[in-house]
Design a protein around this motif. Sequence first.
Motif, PDB file in Angstrom:
ATOM      1  N   UNK A  28       0.852  -1.201   0.000  1.00 53.14           N
ATOM      2  CA  UNK A  28       0.000   0.000   0.000  1.00 53.14           C
ATOM      3  C   UNK A  28       0.882   1.244   0.000  1.00 53.14           C
ATOM      4  N   UNK A  29       1.954   1.194   0.789  1.00 55.99           N
ATOM      5  CA  UNK A  29       2.867   2.350   0.820  1.00 55.99           C
ATOM      6  C   UNK A  29       3.592   2.508  -0.520  1.00 55.99           C
TER       7      UNK A  29
ATOM      8  N   UNK B  60       1.206   4.043  -2.915  1.00 60.79           N
ATOM      9  CA  UNK B  60       1.030   5.473  -2.631  1.00 60.79           C
ATOM     10  C   UNK B  60       2.208   6.283  -3.175  1.00 60.79           C
ATOM     11  N   UNK B  61       3.407   5.750  -3.025  1.00 59.18           N
ATOM     12  CA  UNK B  61       4.599   6.457  -3.510  1.00 59.18           C
ATOM     13  C   UNK B  61       4.613   6.463  -5.039  1.00 59.18           C
TER      14      UNK B  61
ATOM     15  N   UNK C 277      -4.701   1.741  -1.681  1.00 59.55           N
ATOM     16  CA  UNK C 277      -5.161   0.460  -1.128  1.00 59.55           C
ATOM     17  C   UNK C 277      -6.026  -0.294  -2.133  1.00 59.55           C
TER      18      UNK C 277
ATOM     19  N   UNK D 227      -2.151   9.083  -1.695  1.00 53.75           N
ATOM     20  CA  UNK D 227      -2.704   7.910  -0.995  1.00 53.75           C
ATOM     21  C   UNK D 227      -4.028   7.478  -1.607  1.00 53.75           C
TER      22      UNK D 227
ATOM     23  N   UNK E 233       1.932   8.826  -6.123  1.00 57.94           N
ATOM     24  CA  UNK E 233       2.128  10.204  -5.679  1.00 57.94           C
ATOM     25  C   UNK E 233       1.004  10.702  -4.809  1.00 57.94           C
TER      26      UNK E 233
ATOM     27  N   UNK F 151      -6.516   5.833  -3.713  1.00 59.52           N
ATOM     28  CA  UNK F 151      -6.598   4.607  -4.515  1.00 59.52           C
ATOM     29  C   UNK F 151      -5.428   3.641  -4.299  1.00 59.52           C
TER      30      UNK F 151
END
Lengths: 172, 274
Positions: A29-30, A33-34, A43, A39, A37, A41
């Motif tokens: 998930x992280x 997110x990275x 997950x 958070x 760019x 969507x």
Amino acid sequence: MVETEPREHAGSADEWFRSVYDEHWARLVRLAAVLLGSTDRADEVVQEAMLGLLRNRAKLSKGPVTGYLRTAVVNGCRSVHRHRAVVAKHPEPAPAPVAGPEERGVATVTADAVIEALRTLPQRQQEVLVLRYYSGLSEAEIAEALGISRGAVKSYSHRGVSVLRQLMGRQS
Amino acid sequence: MSNEWNEIGEDEVTRALRQGLQAEADRTPVPDRYDEIVVAAEQGRRRRGWLLVAAVMVPVLGAVGYLGGRLTSGGLAGTPAQVPATVTAAAEASESKQSASASARLSPPAEVSGSALAFVSPSGAIECVMGGTRAPDGVECHLTVKAVWGPKHRCESVNGTVPWSSDYGVVFIGSEGATTYCNGQGFTELDLSGSDGKRYTSWYDPSRFETRTAANGSLAPVLPYGTTAVVGQTRCQISQSGGISCSRGDQTGFRLSTQTLVLRNGGKDTSYTG
């Protein structure tokens, strides 16, 4: 970064998936997110990847799943990016930094600026740099995750970092 | 980490990049979705199992119905299938007339609609998604086979323009009108019958409609020739000779087949052919 592969479980399929989920969910998930760019969507992308794993567990549970999940997450993020591309032609003003002034020292300001510059790079270069500098993957692992050659990985990385250096040089 | 990258070690920029990425990752909320994933996978598994049963039972019941019909001198054999709720009223009326006929085979509805639809063409050469998170402003389609016009048409990607390829090119109606986009992996990452299947296929009833295996291996509903798929202002119809035609209420649309691509924006057509 050292990623351990899921161990073969003598127990049920649920047990196998639970262990895969516990081992990979948060990290992926992280990563999403990275790569995205944001958070938003992240997950959802990893959820899709995990579902794909579950649907194919008869085949995939016999071996390591790290590579499969990583590639699925990269592809999922790419799909989200594609739909954002049209919007990106008319970018909105960058959002305000999340951290408060008291949390932002000189180093963090530089990091924010580099991340802002990173988001201006072509998608493939961003992917390579994220997998290299966030996930700590090797050339071969990045090549596998992105489905490109090791030479291309090296080239994207070199070009990406060069542009970042130029941009930071201009900004300083 | 070994310096396999053959570059000078970290400098201020790469150090800041590493820190920045880590800070972004640390700020990311990580909600627990374990139960949702397991439930969605179970639902998908049941659906696939049910489809398998249906695939076996339909020919068997068909044969029984045929024999029954022969034995009762052509009388109606079998029970009409349940009408899905999302089929339009016109289609329902048409179907109810047909159910009274002696034919056990149901005709496709004139129109299917929903908040989001996904389908493949009867030949399997075209796959589309309408609405949903995939195509929120219209529809997105791609070809699973090579297009005659493909090599001549360049389309937009994040890295500039590249020649069209069925491997990664999509045609879509979005916020900027009808256009093409070439990047990523086309539809291969989209599972038409996956967790989004219910959302994308709200019209779909396997007891009535044909399915095909999509390019990515998932089972997808076929949009029959002559049936119009409707999501919001966007309408799509597939024909055997002309491929798929999609239009939105603002003079925007496209026609996509292996032979031709026509993009319509503001009523003006741009054509690509072999």
